[in-house]
Design an enzyme around this catalytic site. Structure first.
Site, PDB file in Angstrom:
ATOM      1  N   LYS A 182      47.084  49.016  35.997  1.00 30.53           N
ATOM      2  CA  LYS A 182      48.230  48.214  35.576  1.00 30.53           C
ATOM      3  C   LYS A 182      47.744  46.817  35.195  1.00 30.53           C
ATOM      4  O   LYS A 182      47.318  46.047  36.059  1.00 30.53           O
ATOM      5  CB  LYS A 182      49.256  48.079  36.715  1.00 30.53           C
ATOM      6  CG  LYS A 182      50.531  47.394  36.241  1.00 30.53           C
ATOM      7  CD  LYS A 182      51.362  46.797  37.365  1.00 30.53           C
ATOM      8  CE  LYS A 182      50.976  45.392  37.704  1.00 30.53           C
ATOM      9  NZ  LYS A 182      51.152  44.407  36.621  1.00 30.53           N
ATOM     10  N   GLU A 260      39.379  40.807  44.562  1.00 27.60           N
ATOM     11  CA  GLU A 260      38.801  39.610  43.917  1.00 27.60           C
ATOM     12  C   GLU A 260      39.938  38.608  43.816  1.00 27.60           C
ATOM     13  O   GLU A 260      40.776  38.697  42.920  1.00 27.60           O
ATOM     14  CB  GLU A 260      38.283  39.960  42.515  1.00 27.60           C
ATOM     15  CG  GLU A 260      37.205  41.021  42.490  1.00 27.60           C
ATOM     16  CD  GLU A 260      35.829  40.483  42.862  1.00 27.60           C
ATOM     17  OE1 GLU A 260      35.671  39.253  42.965  1.00 27.60           O
ATOM     18  OE2 GLU A 260      34.923  41.296  43.061  1.00 27.60           O
ATOM     19  N   CYS A 294      39.292  31.745  38.017  1.00 24.36           N
ATOM     20  CA  CYS A 294      39.198  31.744  39.484  1.00 24.36           C
ATOM     21  C   CYS A 294      38.003  30.950  39.983  1.00 24.36           C
ATOM     22  O   CYS A 294      38.031  30.437  41.102  1.00 24.36           O
ATOM     23  CB  CYS A 294      39.123  33.172  39.998  1.00 24.36           C
ATOM     24  SG  CYS A 294      37.837  34.108  39.166  1.00 24.36           S
ATOM     25  N   GLU A 395      44.962  26.093  44.276  1.00 20.90           N
ATOM     26  CA  GLU A 395      44.400  26.227  42.929  1.00 20.90           C
ATOM     27  C   GLU A 395      45.367  25.598  41.928  1.00 20.90           C
ATOM     28  O   GLU A 395      46.529  26.001  41.861  1.00 20.90           O
ATOM     29  CB  GLU A 395      44.352  27.710  42.557  1.00 20.90           C
ATOM     30  CG  GLU A 395      43.095  28.435  42.866  1.00 20.90           C
ATOM     31  CD  GLU A 395      43.171  29.889  42.387  1.00 20.90           C
ATOM     32  OE1 GLU A 395      44.125  30.591  42.755  1.00 20.90           O
ATOM     33  OE2 GLU A 395      42.280  30.305  41.656  1.00 20.90           O
TER      34      GLU A 395
HETATM   35  P1  NAP Z   1      48.879  37.691  40.726  1.00 18.92           P
HETATM   36  O1  NAP Z   1      50.225  37.106  40.610  1.00 18.92           O
HETATM   37  O2  NAP Z   1      48.362  38.023  42.071  1.00 18.92           O
HETATM   38  O3  NAP Z   1      48.892  38.997  39.793  1.00 18.92           O
HETATM   39  C1  NAP Z   1      47.793  39.845  39.659  1.00 18.92           C
HETATM   40  C2  NAP Z   1      48.279  41.239  39.360  1.00 18.92           C
HETATM   41  O4  NAP Z   1      49.050  41.732  40.458  1.00 18.92           O
HETATM   42  C3  NAP Z   1      49.184  41.322  38.136  1.00 18.92           C
HETATM   43  O5  NAP Z   1      48.968  42.554  37.497  1.00 18.92           O
HETATM   44  C4  NAP Z   1      50.569  41.261  38.765  1.00 18.92           C
HETATM   45  O6  NAP Z   1      51.591  41.767  37.963  1.00 18.92           O
HETATM   46  C5  NAP Z   1      50.359  42.090  40.010  1.00 18.92           C
HETATM   47  N1  NAP Z   1      51.341  41.780  41.045  1.00 18.92           N
HETATM   48  C6  NAP Z   1      52.000  40.615  41.249  1.00 18.92           C
HETATM   49  N2  NAP Z   1      52.801  40.715  42.335  1.00 18.92           N
HETATM   50  C7  NAP Z   1      52.622  41.967  42.821  1.00 18.92           C
HETATM   51  C8  NAP Z   1      53.176  42.683  43.944  1.00 18.92           C
HETATM   52  N3  NAP Z   1      54.029  42.121  44.781  1.00 18.92           N
HETATM   53  N4  NAP Z   1      52.779  43.948  44.156  1.00 18.92           N
HETATM   54  C9  NAP Z   1      51.907  44.531  43.318  1.00 18.92           C
HETATM   55  N5  NAP Z   1      51.343  43.916  42.241  1.00 18.92           N
HETATM   56  C10 NAP Z   1      51.694  42.649  42.002  1.00 18.92           C
HETATM   57  O7  NAP Z   1      47.770  36.774  40.054  1.00 18.92           O
HETATM   58  P2  NAP Z   1      47.808  36.103  38.607  1.00 18.92           P
HETATM   59  O8  NAP Z   1      48.713  34.944  38.656  1.00 18.92           O
HETATM   60  O9  NAP Z   1      48.034  37.136  37.565  1.00 18.92           O
HETATM   61  O10 NAP Z   1      46.286  35.637  38.448  1.00 18.92           O
HETATM   62  C11 NAP Z   1      45.811  34.430  38.899  1.00 18.92           C
HETATM   63  C12 NAP Z   1      45.115  34.598  40.243  1.00 18.92           C
HETATM   64  O11 NAP Z   1      44.054  35.527  40.118  1.00 18.92           O
HETATM   65  C13 NAP Z   1      44.469  33.314  40.706  1.00 18.92           C
HETATM   66  O12 NAP Z   1      44.668  33.147  42.086  1.00 18.92           O
HETATM   67  C14 NAP Z   1      42.990  33.549  40.406  1.00 18.92           C
HETATM   68  O13 NAP Z   1      42.113  32.773  41.187  1.00 18.92           O
HETATM   69  C15 NAP Z   1      42.867  34.996  40.676  1.00 18.92           C
HETATM   70  N6  NAP Z   1      41.689  35.542  39.995  1.00 18.92           N
HETATM   71  C16 NAP Z   1      40.630  35.922  40.759  1.00 18.92           C
HETATM   72  C17 NAP Z   1      39.476  36.407  40.152  1.00 18.92           C
HETATM   73  C18 NAP Z   1      38.294  36.835  40.976  1.00 18.92           C
HETATM   74  O14 NAP Z   1      37.421  37.501  40.426  1.00 18.92           O
HETATM   75  N7  NAP Z   1      38.227  36.501  42.254  1.00 18.92           N
HETATM   76  C19 NAP Z   1      39.421  36.524  38.761  1.00 18.92           C
HETATM   77  C20 NAP Z   1      40.529  36.118  38.009  1.00 18.92           C
HETATM   78  C21 NAP Z   1      41.668  35.644  38.654  1.00 18.92           C
HETATM   79  P3  NAP Z   1      52.483  40.736  37.075  1.00 18.92           P
HETATM   80  O15 NAP Z   1      51.601  40.218  36.029  1.00 18.92           O
HETATM   81  O16 NAP Z   1      53.571  41.575  36.565  1.00 18.92           O
HETATM   82  O17 NAP Z   1      52.954  39.660  38.014  1.00 18.92           O
END
Ligand code: NAP
Length: 493
Positions: A182, A260, A294, A395
């Protein structure tokens, strides 16, 4: 502006399940918007648990044959897929920039970066060696083999729409797993285009399945996978808050997890650093993808003795950054992903200035000239940052550099580690003894030493503490998709 692709078939607006392009069983769809203008330009399925279960069934049915293929044959598929991704770089970059906002040059770079993982894991596929262990008694043989984990569910964020999903799919397929995935609500199109190219590369039906959905249904789709015992592993990139939910909700079927998660990277400039190199490193690490990365430095600690000189050099570089849409070839900072992201950046800057920060550059939204649109924020430098500010502990995920002062190595290492996160850290110094000492003491999975660009398909990427666990890239990345089987054969004497 219309989206002109050389290959129009790369703009897919349906799920890819069991080798078929299909709508959600409910027929529901949602619109995909261009973050530069806010204009909607595509629509994809707003899928539900029923679609997720169909994808799982397809992946489960495809698993025995895919897992049984010689690794060399799985590698051949990955090589064909890699070649197609590279050959279609321009279209993939245009699509990615349109849905995500990053400048075209960066999007092209991301295609090459994501493709490098596909090539790497094609090469690693044939190297999942086992062991033979000397037996303690006569007549027995002890062997260890590596087997595919099974069906893997991949959940990815919007900031690197191609690289994040390629980094998961490639090792999973190399290991012999099948995948349900997804992508993020904001960026489903790049993932679907990758699936189209996988189809063209000859991937058997059901081995890779992509299910798109809107934010309000993400829990429905992912929840179906979390509860399903056929899904043996969750690989997730995203926020720590959601990562924790997945860890809790997957406990019922005790799945393997790779998480991650978020970071809060410190970037330390010691008084003996090469300041020009440190500014170069910070510019590369901080402003890639507009700071929505990130591993972006979130807290920049500069030694008192070089604070003024470093601030001046940095300010000149940040002031010169060009803000604009991906379609403008000169753009270096695109729009932020959506209104929520700009609101958070604005709140962090306002809070920092109210708590004693000094604005050096930027500090405002941009909405004029070439950068006319709702989601632009000016590259910003704030001096005299302190740990009471929200940007010290959260962040910011935007083009904002807070500069903290320090005077002593012990003090700065403690400050750097004073966070629940542990993804990346950077430091600049010319003292080789300090290099060894500080690198060892930093509590992060990645350390940049006189270097601002860390990620590579050949290296293990991942965090410690609340930045998660598991590694992507390198030979360690394949292990995340393999399980160990020990066989003890008797009666051989
Ligand atoms: P996010 O809100 O956690 O979303 C990530 C994924 O999870 C999306 O596909 C999202 O869908 C889904 N999701 C959200 N809420 C969910 C729930 N309750 N149950 C199941 N799935 C759910 O993160 P983001 O805002 O997209 O990305 C930014 C974050 O990612 C930052 O914290 C960044 O540091 C981190 N990141 C980490 C890495 C690493 O390698 N460590 C790399 C890149 C990014 P939707 O899009 O529909 O909300």
């Amino acid at each position: 502006m219309s989206l002109t692709l050389t290959r129009t078939d790369l703009l897919k607006e349906q799920n890819f399940i069991d080798g078929q392009w299909c709508d959600s069983s409910s027929g529901a769809r949602y619109e995909v918007a261009d973050p530069a203008s806010g204009a909607q330009f595509a629509a994809v399925p707003a899928s539900c648990a029923v679609d997720a279960a169909q994808a799982t069934a397809a992946a489960q049915a495809a698993l025995p044959a895919w897992r049984a293929l010689p690794a060399r044959e799985r590698a051949r598929f990955l090589k064909r897929w890699h070649a197609l991704i590279v050959a279609n770089t321009d279209d993939l970059a245009k699509l990615m920039s349109r849905e995500q906002g990053k400048p075209l040059a960066e999007a092209r770079g991301e295609v090459a970066y994501g493709a490098s993982y596909v090539e790497w894991f094609a090469e690693e596929a044939v190297r999942s060696y086992g062991d033979v262990i000397p037996a303690q008694v006569r007549g027995k043989q002890l062997t260890v083999t590596k087997e595919a984990v099974g069906v893997v569910a991949a959940i990815t964020p919007w900031n690197f729409p191609l690289a994040m999903i390629a980094r998961k799919i490639a090792p999973a397929l190399a290991a012999g797993c099948t995948v349900v995935a997804k992508p993020a609500e904001d960026t489903p199109l790049t993932a679907l285009a990758l699936a189209r190219l996988a189809e063209e590369a000859g991937l058997p039906a059901g081995v890779l399945n992509i299910v798109t959905t809107s934010r309000d249904r993400a829990q429905d789709v992912v929840g179906a996978w979390l509860a399903d015992a056929r899904v043996r592993k969750i690989t997730f990139t995203g926020s720590t808050a959601v990562g924790k939910l997945l860890a809790c909700d997957s406990a019922g079927t005790l799945k393997r997890l790779s998480l991650e998660l978020g970071g809060n990277a410190p970037f330390i400039v010691f008084d003996d650093a090469d300041l020009d190199a440190a500014v170069d490193g910070l510019m590369a690490a901080k402003f890639r993808n507009g700071g929505q990365t990130c591993v972006s430095p979130n807290r920049v600690y500069v030694h008192d003795a070089v604070y003024a000189a470093f601030t001046q050099k940095l300010a000149a570089r940040v002031e010169a950054l060009r803000v604009g849409p991906a379609t403008w070839e000169e753009a270096q900072i695109g729009p932020m992903i959506n209104a929520r992201a700009v609101d958070k950046i604005e709140a962090h800057v306002r809070d920092a200035l109210a708590k004693g920060g000094r604005l050096v550059v930027g500090g405002k939204r941009v909405n004029d000239g070439v950068a006319s649109g709702p989601n632009y924020y000016a590259p910003t430098v704030i001096a005299e940052a302190n740990h009471d500010m929200a940007l010290a502990s959260e962040e910011t995920f935007g083009p904002v550099v807070p500069l903290f002062r320090f005077s002593d190595e012990d003090q700065v290492v403690k400050l750097a580690n004073d966070t629940p996160y542990g993804l990346a850290a950077y430091f600049y110094t010319r003292d080789i003894v300090r290099v060894a000492r500080v690198a060892e003491r930093l509590e992060t999975g990645l350390v940049g030493i006189n270097e601002g660009v860390l990620a590579s398909e050949a290296a293990p990427f991942g965090g410690v503490k609340e930045s998660g666990y598991g590694r992507e890239g390198s030979r360690y990345g394949l292990d995340d998709y393999l399980q160990t089987k020990y066989r003890c054969q008797g009666g051989l004497a």
